[in-house]
Scaffold this motif. Sequence first.
Motif, PDB file in Angstrom:
ATOM      1  N   TYR A   1       0.842  -1.194   0.000  1.00 41.49           N
ATOM      2  CA  TYR A   1       0.000   0.000   0.000  1.00 41.49           C
ATOM      3  C   TYR A   1       0.873   1.238   0.000  1.00 41.49           C
ATOM      4  CZ  TYR A   1      -3.895  -3.051   1.139  1.00 41.49           C
ATOM      5  OH  TYR A   1      -4.841  -4.040   1.104  1.00 41.49           O
ATOM      6  N   LEU A   2       0.442   2.224  -0.768  1.00 39.40           N
ATOM      7  CA  LEU A   2       1.080   3.527  -0.788  1.00 39.40           C
ATOM      8  C   LEU A   2       0.321   4.412   0.191  1.00 39.40           C
ATOM      9  CD1 LEU A   2       3.019   5.658  -2.096  1.00 39.40           C
ATOM     10  CD2 LEU A   2       1.153   6.121  -3.702  1.00 39.40           C
ATOM     11  N   LEU A   3       1.022   4.925   1.189  1.00 34.45           N
ATOM     12  CA  LEU A   3       0.441   5.861   2.144  1.00 34.45           C
ATOM     13  C   LEU A   3       0.977   7.238   1.790  1.00 34.45           C
ATOM     14  CD1 LEU A   3       1.009   3.832   5.450  1.00 34.45           C
ATOM     15  CD2 LEU A   3      -0.836   3.625   3.792  1.00 34.45           C
ATOM     16  N   SER A   4       0.158   8.042   1.149  1.00 36.79           N
ATOM     17  CA  SER A   4       0.580   9.362   0.666  1.00 36.79           C
ATOM     18  C   SER A   4       0.285  10.421   1.716  1.00 36.79           C
ATOM     19  CB  SER A   4      -0.178   9.730  -0.611  1.00 36.79           C
ATOM     20  OG  SER A   4       0.043   8.781  -1.622  1.00 36.79           O
ATOM     21  N   VAL A   5       1.256  11.283   1.952  1.00 36.46           N
ATOM     22  CA  VAL A   5       1.085  12.398   2.878  1.00 36.46           C
ATOM     23  C   VAL A   5       0.471  13.556   2.095  1.00 36.46           C
ATOM     24  CG1 VAL A   5       2.237  13.995   4.443  1.00 36.46           C
ATOM     25  CG2 VAL A   5       3.097  11.643   4.196  1.00 36.46           C
ATOM     26  N   VAL A   6      -0.736  13.957   2.481  1.00 34.62           N
ATOM     27  CA  VAL A   6      -1.459  15.039   1.817  1.00 34.62           C
ATOM     28  C   VAL A   6      -1.129  16.342   2.542  1.00 34.62           C
ATOM     29  CG1 VAL A   6      -3.718  15.908   1.133  1.00 34.62           C
ATOM     30  CG2 VAL A   6      -3.291  13.438   1.173  1.00 34.62           C
ATOM     31  N   VAL A   7      -0.467  17.251   1.843  1.00 34.79           N
ATOM     32  CA  VAL A   7       0.037  18.481   2.450  1.00 34.79           C
ATOM     33  C   VAL A   7      -0.656  19.684   1.825  1.00 34.79           C
ATOM     34  CG1 VAL A   7       2.118  19.847   2.816  1.00 34.79           C
ATOM     35  CG2 VAL A   7       2.256  17.366   2.836  1.00 34.79           C
ATOM     36  N   GLU A   8      -0.965  20.663   2.653  1.00 33.03           N
ATOM     37  CA  GLU A   8      -1.562  21.908   2.167  1.00 33.03           C
ATOM     38  C   GLU A   8      -0.456  22.936   1.920  1.00 33.03           C
ATOM     39  OE1 GLU A   8      -5.164  23.191   3.440  1.00 33.03           O
ATOM     40  OE2 GLU A   8      -5.882  21.219   4.014  1.00 33.03           O
ATOM     41  N   PRO A   9      -0.670  23.873   0.998  1.00 35.58           N
ATOM     42  CA  PRO A   9       0.344  24.903   0.763  1.00 35.58           C
ATOM     43  C   PRO A   9       0.711  25.603   2.075  1.00 35.58           C
ATOM     44  CG  PRO A   9      -1.348  25.017  -0.909  1.00 35.58           C
ATOM     45  CD  PRO A   9      -1.829  24.026   0.125  1.00 35.58           C
TER      46      PRO A   9
ATOM     47  N   GLY B   1       9.759   8.126   1.553  1.00 35.73           N
ATOM     48  CA  GLY B   1      10.528   9.319   1.244  1.00 35.73           C
ATOM     49  C   GLY B   1       9.692  10.570   1.359  1.00 35.73           C
ATOM     50  N   GLY B   2      10.369  11.652   1.624  1.00 35.41           N
ATOM     51  CA  GLY B   2       9.739  12.968   1.615  1.00 35.41           C
ATOM     52  C   GLY B   2      10.065  13.637   0.293  1.00 35.41           C
ATOM     53  N   LEU B   3       9.218  14.529  -0.112  1.00 34.70           N
ATOM     54  CA  LEU B   3       9.426  15.225  -1.385  1.00 34.70           C
ATOM     55  C   LEU B   3       9.786  16.681  -1.140  1.00 34.70           C
ATOM     56  CD1 LEU B   3       6.386  13.759  -3.318  1.00 34.70           C
ATOM     57  CD2 LEU B   3       8.766  13.022  -3.401  1.00 34.70           C
ATOM     58  N   GLY B   4      10.497  17.250  -2.086  1.00 31.64           N
ATOM     59  CA  GLY B   4      10.850  18.664  -2.003  1.00 31.64           C
ATOM     60  C   GLY B   4       9.622  19.545  -2.151  1.00 31.64           C
ATOM     61  N   ARG B   5       9.843  20.813  -1.994  1.00 32.32           N
ATOM     62  CA  ARG B   5       8.763  21.798  -2.065  1.00 32.32           C
ATOM     63  C   ARG B   5       8.074  21.741  -3.430  1.00 32.32           C
ATOM     64  NH1 ARG B   5       9.132  26.133   1.686  1.00 32.32           N
ATOM     65  NH2 ARG B   5       7.968  27.343   0.153  1.00 32.32           N
TER      66      ARG B   5
ATOM     67  N   GLU C   1      -2.689  22.717 -10.540  1.00 32.80           N
ATOM     68  CA  GLU C   1      -2.879  23.778  -9.551  1.00 32.80           C
ATOM     69  C   GLU C   1      -3.927  23.264  -8.572  1.00 32.80           C
ATOM     70  OE1 GLU C   1      -1.256  26.665  -9.337  1.00 32.80           O
ATOM     71  OE2 GLU C   1      -0.051  26.156 -11.096  1.00 32.80           O
ATOM     72  N   THR C   2      -3.490  22.923  -7.380  1.00 34.35           N
ATOM     73  CA  THR C   2      -4.407  22.360  -6.391  1.00 34.35           C
ATOM     74  C   THR C   2      -4.167  23.001  -5.035  1.00 34.35           C
ATOM     75  OG1 THR C   2      -2.904  20.603  -5.701  1.00 34.35           O
ATOM     76  CG2 THR C   2      -4.340  20.115  -7.562  1.00 34.35           C
ATOM     77  N   LYS C   3      -5.095  22.779  -4.112  1.00 37.82           N
ATOM     78  CA  LYS C   3      -4.937  23.261  -2.745  1.00 37.82           C
ATOM     79  C   LYS C   3      -4.034  22.332  -1.947  1.00 37.82           C
ATOM     80  CE  LYS C   3      -9.450  25.452  -2.317  1.00 37.82           C
ATOM     81  NZ  LYS C   3     -10.671  25.473  -1.534  1.00 37.82           N
ATOM     82  N   GLU C   4      -3.933  21.088  -2.371  1.00 41.25           N
ATOM     83  CA  GLU C   4      -3.158  20.084  -1.655  1.00 41.25           C
ATOM     84  C   GLU C   4      -2.220  19.388  -2.624  1.00 41.25           C
ATOM     85  OE1 GLU C   4      -6.657  17.973  -0.827  1.00 41.25           O
ATOM     86  OE2 GLU C   4      -6.960  18.862   1.125  1.00 41.25           O
ATOM     87  N   TYR C   5      -1.179  18.800  -2.064  1.00 41.71           N
ATOM     88  CA  TYR C   5      -0.235  18.097  -2.920  1.00 41.71           C
ATOM     89  C   TYR C   5       0.439  16.992  -2.132  1.00 41.71           C
ATOM     90  CZ  TYR C   5       2.809  21.460  -0.612  1.00 41.71           C
ATOM     91  OH  TYR C   5       3.454  22.216   0.324  1.00 41.71           O
ATOM     92  N   LEU C   6       1.176  16.157  -2.843  1.00 41.89           N
ATOM     93  CA  LEU C   6       1.885  15.040  -2.227  1.00 41.89           C
ATOM     94  C   LEU C   6       3.165  15.566  -1.584  1.00 41.89           C
ATOM     95  CD1 LEU C   6       2.165  11.949  -1.871  1.00 41.89           C
ATOM     96  CD2 LEU C   6       3.317  11.914  -4.083  1.00 41.89           C
ATOM     97  N   GLY C   7       3.296  15.333  -0.279  1.00 44.22           N
ATOM     98  CA  GLY C   7       4.460  15.818   0.440  1.00 44.22           C
ATOM     99  C   GLY C   7       5.473  14.733   0.741  1.00 44.22           C
ATOM    100  N   GLY C   8       5.040  13.499   0.686  1.00 40.31           N
ATOM    101  CA  GLY C   8       5.904  12.364   0.967  1.00 40.31           C
ATOM    102  C   GLY C   8       5.068  11.103   0.959  1.00 40.31           C
TER     103      GLY C   8
END
Length: 115
Positions: free
Chosen positions: A4-12, A46-50, A73-80
């Motif tokens: 399973y992929l557990l994606s971190v949902v990050v807000e700007p 892993g964590g992702l860059g900005r 262009e979204t309010k949220e993005y993948l952070g890690g």
Amino acid sequence: MSQYLLSVVVEPGAYDIPQEEAQPQYEATGRFNDELQAEGVWVFAGGLGRVDEATTVDNTGADVVVTDGPYAETKEYLGGFWVVEVPDLDAALKIAARASKVCGQRIEIRTFDGA
């Protein structure tokens, strides 16, 4: 076993927190990573860059188009993310709840179809 992929949902703005305020969260996430490895469910993470440092490549047309910034262009993005190997979705849900607590973000779960 399934992955399973557990994606971190990050807000700007999530990465705009001062380092000294974010450090305890980074340390908690590191301990969580160690726990997953000790439990034998860790595949990789892993964590992702900005997101504002992203580059998008589109080679679906006649020319390759390279654009600064994220694809959408979204309010949220993948952070890690984490990829874990567990018996079923219920086990992944339990890990995602722990992950959400340590990283302070929402977690999206999807099956991971690795190569």
